[in-house]
Structures are given as C-alpha cells and as structure tokens.
Design an enzyme around this catalytic site. Structure first.
Site, short mmCIF file in Angstrom:
data_model
loop_
_atom_site.label_atom_id
_atom_site.label_comp_id
_atom_site.label_asym_id
_atom_site.label_seq_id
_atom_site.Cartn_x
_atom_site.Cartn_y
_atom_site.Cartn_z
N GLU A 41 9.47 -7.81 -3.81
CA GLU A 41 9.34 -9.08 -3.08
C GLU A 41 10.33 -9.17 -1.92
O GLU A 41 10.88 -10.22 -1.61
CB GLU A 41 9.46 -10.26 -4.04
N GLU A 70 0.84 -1.19 0.00
CA GLU A 70 0.00 0.00 0.00
C GLU A 70 0.88 1.25 0.00
O GLU A 70 2.09 1.15 0.27
CB GLU A 70 -0.93 0.00 1.22
N SER A 81 7.61 -2.47 3.18
CA SER A 81 8.25 -3.54 3.93
C SER A 81 7.46 -3.89 5.19
O SER A 81 7.46 -5.03 5.64
CB SER A 81 9.68 -3.14 4.31
N SER A 109 16.69 -5.82 -0.33
CA SER A 109 17.91 -6.48 0.14
C SER A 109 18.03 -6.38 1.66
O SER A 109 18.50 -7.31 2.33
CB SER A 109 19.14 -5.84 -0.52
N GLY A 166 31.53 0.97 -22.50
CA GLY A 166 31.81 2.41 -22.63
C GLY A 166 30.61 3.19 -23.11
O GLY A 166 29.50 3.01 -22.65
N GLY A 167 30.84 4.08 -24.08
CA GLY A 167 29.76 4.92 -24.61
C GLY A 167 28.63 4.11 -25.21
O GLY A 167 27.45 4.48 -25.08
N ILE A 199 32.18 -1.78 -19.40
CA ILE A 199 32.99 -2.46 -20.43
C ILE A 199 32.64 -1.94 -21.82
O ILE A 199 33.51 -1.74 -22.67
CB ILE A 199 32.79 -3.99 -20.35
#
Length: 386
Positions: A368, A127, A132, A371, A344-345, A342
């Site tokens: 769900e 809601e 949590s 962490s 990059g652009g 890795i």
C-alpha cells in the site's frame, strides 16, 4: 482535545480484543506454518461486524467511524498480523471505493457480501512490471460495440486472491491518456475468463493468501464499471489513502505485541543473578520501544480522526495517512528487531512468536505504498512541488 474514546469505540475494541485473544492468537502459529487461509476465523470476524466496520448498516456493515476501525485493526494485528491484513483489505481497499463511487446496486451486491463475511474481497492494482508506478499497468479492457469490455492481462501480489469472490480491478481502457485512461471494474471470480496463479511463498503474513491473477477474454458488463470510465486511477489513489491508515494500525498492533512480550520477558529472565530488565542496555531498548510505539499509535489515531473530519466537512487526509503509515511501519520494524534481540536465542526460535512478528513487520514498509513512496507523498503535499 479529548483523548477519551466513545462507548462505541471501546465496545468494538473490546470485541476485537476478545476474538484476537481467544481465537486468532492461539491459532496464529498453525496458520503461519501451514500457510492455510484462516476461513473460520475470518467468518467469525464477519459475524461480529469486523469485516465492514465503516460500512453503513443498510449495506450489512457496523456503521462505525474510522477510529473504531483503527482500534479494531490494532487488536486483531496484536493477535496475528496476517488476519489483520485480510480484514484491512476487505474494510478499506475493497469496500471504501465501492461505497464512495459505486451505484446502489453495486453497494448492495458487492459491499454487503463482504461486510457480512459471506464472501472475501480483493483489490487488484499491482502488476508484474508496475508496482509503485501504477500508471505503467498493461492490463487492458477494450470496450465493445454492445457496451461490454473484454479484459486481458495479469495482476500480481493480490491479497486474498486465491479465495476472493469479488475483486476491484484497475485496467487500461484508453492507453493514450495515461493515468486518465484507467478504469475500475467489479470482477466476479466465478465468471469465465478469470484464472488464479500459484499462492506466493511469502516471508511473513503467510496466512494471508496472495497470488497472481489473470484475465483471458474476461467480459465485464457496462454496469460492472466502478465510478466513471477513465477515473480508475483517481479511485485507486483515494482508496489507498484510507488503506494506509489500516496498515498503520496493523503495524501498531504488531509492534505492541512484540513490546508487551519483551516487557514480560525482561522481568522474568534472569542473568548474573537479576532480571535482565534491570540492566541499562535493556532499559534503553524498552524505553525506545515505548516511545516509538506511542508515537505510531497517536499518529495513527490522528489519521483516523482526520479521515472522519473530512467525511463530514470535505478535504483530504493524504498527508496524515502517509505520516502514520510511514512512522508506524518503520517503528514496527525497529521494535520487532529489538524484541528479537532482547529475547536472544529464544527470539530466533519458532517456539516463540517473536520471529514471526519480525517477519510480519517487514511487509508494512512495502505494501500500500513503500516507505519511499510515503516520503514522496508527504514531501509533495507539504511543498506543492513535483
């Protein structure tokens, strides 16, 4: 310990992989860009038994085990995370609770429609003021003299809310009892008193339609109570254990897609006259990505295996599910971040799927059970302290 998959597990994995590669991945960019609900693709999943993998055949499902479910989710998520979200909610959050706590009539009506792919299901717990802290919900269901319940209140962040036909709803029936005063109901979205809010403009999993839903004097019949009155919170927590395995599998599939794209790219992309994969800084990233991916994969399969064992012998799989969900989601976030770096652009460009993987990964650390909640669940289970 046997790490080999059964013929049935390999079969459902192959079916899911084929659909993901042939239908879902090619259309993922379109659905992410437009935010449209991928109805035809979801129907295809239903026609192939992927919307009710663990649902027994007598209720329209495939009647397979939790490992089959995890393997299938991984493949679909590798094609597109949003599709796997829809699939996961229908399989675990919607069907699981009804199969365990529902009447025969409820299973035939609600589970069959979702398992066969003729309707979409949803799970309504969160809601606006209770995420949590689910026991802080305000949605009320007041029992009438004729045995019906009049429901009023709002639920937010409901996956598939804009398109769902049937919804598992949790509402307060006895406010003075706290968690023991919450009851689960089966909702038909076509009935009077049910309203849908605007579709949420999300960062990722944009094809997975999400909205707020509202109840204004919605009347639920006595036979639409799921399980026993006052046991709704217990049902919700049990269902979330199963759902967390689905999210872990989703994170693994998403991370795998980012990892495989990165491995291919570092072999092809050249800099200073050689493939960038020959540079130690890139090699370190690839090695770390592989370790995190395999760890998440194994923990997810362990959780699925443990769930299967508890179905045969009793017991709980709460810790294993939370460990898998926590590890896989955080590793997916790390892997997709590394994948963008890795590339990059090009990793930052919408011309490639890397930025979508990165955006999609974040939600796996949130829904769900965040962490933080997973860490609380694990620690409480391990120490016995609250």
């Amino acid at each position: 310990m046997d790490f080999n998959f059964t013929e049935e597990q390999l079969m459902i994995q192959d079916v899911a992989r084929r659909i993901a590669q042939e239908k879902i991945a090619p259309s993922a960019e379109h659905f992410d860009r437009t935010g449209e609900f991928p109805l035809e693709n979801i129907k295809t999943l239903g026609e192939n038994g992927l919307m009710g993998i663990e649902v027994p055949a007598e209720y329209g499902g495939a009647g397979m085990d939790p490992i089959c479910y995890a393997l299938a989710i991984i493949e679909i998520a590798a094609g597109d995370c949003a599709h796997s979200t829809i699939m996961s909610v229908n399989n675990s959050l919607f069907c699981n609770g009804i199969l365990k706590f529902g009447t025969e009539a409820q299973k035939q009506l609600y589970v069959r429609a979702i398992a066969e792919g003729t309707a979409i299901g949803a799970f309504a717990l969160t809601e606006p003021q209770s995420g949590s802290d689910a026991t802080a919900m305000r949605c009320r269901a007041v029992k009438q003299e004729d045995g019906t319940y009049v429901i009023n209140g709002k639920k937010s962040w409901i996956t598939s809310g804009p398109v769902a036909k049937y919804i598992v709803l949790f509402a307060v029936t006895e406010p003075s009892k706290g968690a023991k005063g919450i009851t689960a109901f089966m909702i038909d979205a076509d009935k009077k008193g049910f309203f849908r809010g605007k579709t949420e403009p999300k960062l990722g999993i944009r094809a997975s339609a999400t909205c707020e839903i509202e109840f204004q004097d919605y009347v639920a019949q006595a036979d639409e109570v799921l399980g026993v009155e006052g046991e709704g919170f217990k049902i919700a927590m049990g269902v979330l254990d199963a759902g967390r395995i689905g999210i872990a599998a989703q994170a693994v599939g998403l991370a795998r897609a980012a990892y495989e794209a990165s491995v291919a790219y570092v072999k092809e992309r050249k800099s200073f006259g050689q493939p960038i994969g020959s540079f130690q800084m890139i090699q370190a990233k690839i090695a770390d990505m592989k370790c995190k991916l395999d760890a998440a994969h194994i923990l997810t399969l362990r959780a699925a295996w443990t769930k299967a064992q508890t179905e045969k012998n009793g017991g709980r799989f709460s810790t294993e599910a939370s460990v898998a969900k926590l590890t896989a989601s955080e590793n997916a976030m790390w892997i997709t971040h590394a994948a963008v770096q890795i590339h990059g652009g090009m990793g930052y460009s919408k011309e490639m799927p890397l930025e979508r993987y990165f955006r999609d990964a974040k939600i796996t650390e949130i829904y769900e059970g965040t962490s933080e909640i997973q860490r609380i669940v694990i620690a409480r289970n391990e120490t016995g302290l609250r």
